[in-house]
Design an enzyme around this catalytic site. Structure first.
Site, PDB file in Angstrom:
ATOM      1  CG  ASP A 255      -1.939   1.058   1.263  1.00 15.26           C
ATOM      2  OD1 ASP A 255      -2.772   1.083   0.342  1.00 15.26           O
ATOM      3  OD2 ASP A 255      -1.927   1.873   2.205  1.00 15.26           O
TER       4      ASP A 255
ATOM      5  CD  GLU B 230      -2.244   2.218  -3.365  1.00 15.46           C
ATOM      6  OE1 GLU B 230      -3.372   2.707  -3.532  1.00 15.46           O
ATOM      7  OE2 GLU B 230      -1.647   2.255  -2.269  1.00 15.46           O
TER       8      GLU B 230
END
Length: 526
Positions: free
Chosen positions: A201, A268
């Protein structure tokens, strides 16, 4: 030989909205395990499960209080093991989320930091700083949160802590060795449990520039400038990711999991400059990075072609494509129609590289309206009720039946994780399985054909058959040809020199011509 992940189809699951096994209105891990055959039957190669760790849910589970635990409302460690084993039995790889930029404000580390006070070793794990102004009443710098408002919150003793997202998500200090060591242990923990990879993330945000300089105006307004922000894309990221890659490549794998050298780590990373993005997927670092440029491209032939060409210009051999995610509006709504979403799906799935699908995309779900009093996304409050946030893409899936909760749960409709629309009966999995013209049928056929006609080299760009500036897109990957008409005028396939009937179309042809917002696949030897 290509690695499995270079041309995989990976299916993203948001577990609280996927399937509820115990009737409490919240999707859970046993529910996902019971429904894994839907993902297998679709034709996916892997499952990426978003966080299932203990969380106060200030940001939908991305505020984590325990990185090696399991949220009680989602299941137990035994349920994770059963899910992983079932996925492997079905031939699916299992990928989990790693959220290293921030913790929950309920994480033991942060509670210890608050209790210990300024200058303590406990505060070294986070970015605590004194404020500016005569009495420290102003934030340490001008950084803004991606969710709106300042990226700083003041605590009772006068210091401020940094949070690039919600105030309940304090950012970690990645220059602290204790943080680095702890996350290596987190990786080992989940590798021991048989996971096959990690989606990292906000992988571009872990390190902040030394001295925490001001960022200036225009923060979070122009993604193309992300790499210029002092809280994004810092050089120290890359030695860290090389450490993680070495760990993944060498740490022993338990039975059922892929071999260490076959694991995958996906960034990401919202970095849009191709050269900067390419740094994340250099040899020895991440295997892939999400293609945000494609996700955010408008329905325009020129822009889509530029994005596709630009994606292959990123150094490395790990091209990815996605139309939706738990953070993005659903393509039916974003592109303006189901016809465009279906055509976009065939465009994406024909491109060389790997494709990421988000649950419900295969059903053609639109973005759902969530009433004000049911909104959970922190964007709603932090924007002063001007941004409704991402909840419309996180509404529970409709599985069967004619009324909510559509087989998602045994709970009352008003008791589900988020409310479902009243008009979703035709969109359920059950209804679409009986309809050969459904979006579910389209995805299943497309994934079968994609597997039957693989790209010879998933890292190589397609061969363009349409001219630059054309109002349609046509290209070849191996013996599979994809044509997408974005023009108002029907496009005769014969005018492109293509013979033979299409093997798949996103909508009906008109007298042998491709109508506007329609895509076709043809098999044509090169």
């Amino acid at each position: 030989m290509n690695n499995w992940w270079q041309d995989m189809v990976c299916y993203e699951v948001y577990p609280r909205a996927f399937a509820d096994s115990n009737g409490d209105g919240i999707g859970d891990l046993p529910g996902l395990t019971e429904r894994l055959e839907h993902i297998k039957d679709l034709g996916a190669d892997a499952v990426w499960c978003t966080p299932f760790y203990p969380s106060p849910l200030a940001d939908g589970g991305y505020d984590i209080a325990d990185y090696t635990g399991v949220a009680p409302d989602l299941g137990t460690t035994a349920d994770v093991d059963a899910l992983t084993a079932r996925a492997h039995d079905l031939g699916l790889k299992f990928i989990v989320d790693l959220v290293p930029n921030h913790t929950s404000d309920r994480h033991p580390w942060f509670l210890e930091a608050l209790a210990a006070g300024p200058g303590s070793a406990e505060r070294e794990r986070y970015l605590f700083r004194p404020g500016r102004g005569a009495d420290g009443e102003l934030p340490p710098n001008d950084w803004q949160s991606a969710f709106g408002g300042p990226a700083w919150t003041r605590v009772a003793d006068g210091e401020w802590y940094c949070h690039l997202h919600a105030a309940e998500q304090p950012d970690l200090n990645w220059r602290c060795p204790k943080v680095r060591d702890a996350f290596a242990d987190v990786l080992r923990h989940w590798l021991d449990r048989g996971v096959d990879g990690f989606r990292v993330d906000v992988a571009h945000a872990l390190f902040k520039a030394e001295g925490l300089p001001d960022a200036g105006p225009g923060q979070h307004t122009d993604p193309l400038r992300n790499h210029l922000m002092p809280y994004y894309d810092q050089e120290e990221l890359h030695p860290l990711y090389r450490e993680w890659r070495t760990l993944l490549d060498t740490y022993p794998a338990p039975p059922g999991a892929v071999e260490p050298e076959d694991r995958v780590m996906v960034a990401e990373s919202a970095v849009f400059d191709p050269a900067r993005l390419g740094r994340y997927i250099r040899p020895g670092e991440m295997h892939q990075a999400f293609n945000f440029a494609f996700l955010e491209a408008s329905w325009d032939a020129k822009e889509l072609r530029e994005v596709i060409d630009g994606s292959f210009a990123v150094p490395g051999s790990a091209v990815t494509w996605l139309l939706s995610s738990h953070d993005a509006p659903r393509p039916v709504t974003r592109h303006g129609s189901l016809a465009r979403a279906r055509a976009a799906a065939l465009l994406m799935l024909a491109l060389p590289g790997s494709a990421y699908l988000y649950q419900g995309e295969e059903l053609g779900l639109p973005q759902a309206f969530v009433p004000d009093d049911r909104i959970l996304d922190p964007l709603w409050e932090r924007s002063g009720h001007t941004e409704r946030g991402r909840d419309g893409a996180r509404v529970p899936l409709p599985w069967s039946g004619t009324a909510a909760p559509y087989g998602f749960s045994g709970a009352a409709p008003e008791a589900t994780w988020l409310p479902q629309p009243d008009d979703w009966a035709p969109l359920t999995v059950s209804a679409q399985q009986a309809d050969p013209g459904s979006t579910l049928a389209l995805y299943r056929r497309a994934l079968r054909l994609r597997r039957t006609h693989p790209a010879p080299d998933p890292a190589a760009p397609p061969q363009w058959l349409s001219a630059p500036g054309a109002s349609h897109l046509a290209f070849r990957r191996g013996n599979l040809v994809c044509v997408v008409n974005l023009d108002e005028a029907p496009l005769p396939l014969s005018a492109l020199g293509l013979t033979g009937p299409p093997v798949l179309t996103s909508g009906p042809l008109t007298a042998g011509a491709l109508p506007q917002d329609t895509a076709a696949w043809l098999v044509s030897p090169a």
